[in-house]
Design an enzyme around this catalytic site. Sequence first.
Site, mmCIF file in Angstrom:
data_model
loop_
_atom_site.group_PDB
_atom_site.id
_atom_site.type_symbol
_atom_site.label_atom_id
_atom_site.label_comp_id
_atom_site.label_asym_id
_atom_site.label_seq_id
_atom_site.Cartn_x
_atom_site.Cartn_y
_atom_site.Cartn_z
ATOM 1 C CG ASN A 39 -7.919 -1.921 -5.032
ATOM 2 O OD1 ASN A 39 -6.706 -2.771 -5.308
ATOM 3 N ND2 ASN A 39 -8.047 -1.051 -3.928
ATOM 4 C CG ASP A 67 -2.452 1.182 0.984
ATOM 5 O OD1 ASP A 67 -2.467 1.497 0.240
ATOM 6 O OD2 ASP A 67 -3.030 1.255 2.594
HETATM 7 C C1 IPE Z 1 -5.323 -2.832 -0.083
HETATM 8 O O1 IPE Z 1 -5.137 -1.496 -0.169
HETATM 9 C C2 IPE Z 1 -5.125 -3.837 -1.799
HETATM 10 C C3 IPE Z 1 -3.940 -3.712 -2.070
HETATM 11 C C4 IPE Z 1 -3.150 -3.557 -1.704
HETATM 12 C C5 IPE Z 1 -4.182 -3.844 -3.962
HETATM 13 P P1 IPE Z 1 -6.383 -0.178 -0.909
HETATM 14 O O2 IPE Z 1 -5.590 1.083 -0.900
HETATM 15 O O3 IPE Z 1 -7.296 -0.493 -1.732
HETATM 16 O O4 IPE Z 1 -6.907 0.064 1.139
HETATM 17 P P2 IPE Z 1 -7.993 1.398 1.263
HETATM 18 O O5 IPE Z 1 -8.850 1.446 0.842
HETATM 19 O O6 IPE Z 1 -6.686 1.756 2.471
HETATM 20 O O7 IPE Z 1 -8.006 0.363 2.714
HETATM 21 C C1 IPE Z 2 -1.838 0.187 -3.216
HETATM 22 O O1 IPE Z 2 -1.833 2.320 -3.663
HETATM 23 C C2 IPE Z 2 -1.669 -0.097 -4.855
HETATM 24 C C3 IPE Z 2 -2.670 -0.497 -5.190
HETATM 25 C C4 IPE Z 2 -4.110 -0.769 -3.477
HETATM 26 C C5 IPE Z 2 -3.413 -0.943 -6.137
HETATM 27 P P1 IPE Z 2 -2.552 2.916 -3.632
HETATM 28 O O2 IPE Z 2 -2.881 2.992 -5.065
HETATM 29 O O3 IPE Z 2 -3.690 2.075 -2.399
HETATM 30 O O4 IPE Z 2 -2.232 4.293 -2.904
HETATM 31 P P2 IPE Z 2 -2.414 5.130 -1.889
HETATM 32 O O5 IPE Z 2 -3.377 4.548 -0.391
HETATM 33 O O6 IPE Z 2 -3.618 5.644 -2.370
HETATM 34 O O7 IPE Z 2 -1.434 5.969 -1.402
HETATM 35 MG MG MG Z 3 -3.976 1.833 -0.786
#
Ligand code: IPE
Ligand code: IPE
Ligand code: MG
Length: 270
Positions: free
Chosen positions: A97, A49
């Site tokens: 997502n 993340d």
């Molecule tokens: C969790 O991250 C999913 C992945 C790393 C693929 P998100 O960024 O989607 O999670 P939330 O929305 O902060 O809980």
């Molecule tokens: C993790 O990074 C990748 C996925 C969840 C696909 P994020 O895209 O969630 O990055 P933040 O949490 O917005 O920084």
């Molecule tokens: Mg995230």
Amino acid sequence: MAGGIAGALTGNGSAALADPARDAAEARSDLPQPADPGHRIRHVAIIMDGNGRWAKERGLPRVAGHREGVAAARRAIETARELGLSHLTLYSFSTENWRRPETEVRSLMELMKQFIESDLDKMVRENIRVRIIGDKETLPTDIRKLVERAERETAGNDGHVLQIAFNYGGRDELRRAVSLIARKVAEGVIKPEEITETHLSRALDTSGMPDPDLVIRTSGEHRVSNFLLWQAAYAEYVFLDAYWPDFGRDEFLDAVRQFYGRERRYGGRG
Ligand code: IPE
Ligand code: IPE
Ligand code: MG
């Protein structure tokens, strides 16, 4: 080789001369070790993340963060090998997502495709077995075919398992598992009162895989976000502040070191 390790540890010998064997031994010597050799870590699962925030801090588009995220995933795969893990699970796209803007979803799909296309041969050679967990049925056809190809071409590998959680949600996985079992009940294959935890485990996408010992989440968020809800019942959690694109070997080793400092009790008395 043993001399090389001893030399590296005592600091004697010809430090100025290039010696790949010594360098390799030196690199190995900082690997965390369990207090009890019988409790070596086997399976690490990572919630990757923070790609978006990493990019934002640099004034870059989110996709640049996701691209750096793929590079970090490659480093994690390397470090997992170095640590001798049997299983590494990477959470790369959740069932939630899809709620993101279409352009971002499209670039995440594209990056997954590019990753498999560019790295599959290497994984075949390096004896890595690739498995995708998540709902493959609802993936775009081209991605589904590609992930199935990755699973097929690495099916005979027995070195390490790389599980990629893609279009994965713990609740969705449980829903599909329950549906599978309900069908067996309806067909009279099993009776409702005969259903055991093993039936459920076997109906999950992770069937046959060990539960994760350690779940790492980067980016300072302290939540599970629908990851391995059943499997991580007794996993240790390590939360790191680093954004995923900044996750490297040191961060991985640090998390494993924290894991080795924990006492797992499984509800007993230790
Ligand atoms: C969790 O991250 C999913 C992945 C790393 C693929 P998100 O960024 O989607 O999670 P939330 O929305 O902060 O809980
Ligand atoms: C993790 O990074 C990748 C996925 C969840 C696909 P994020 O895209 O969630 O990055 P933040 O949490 O917005 O920084
Ligand atoms: Mg995230």
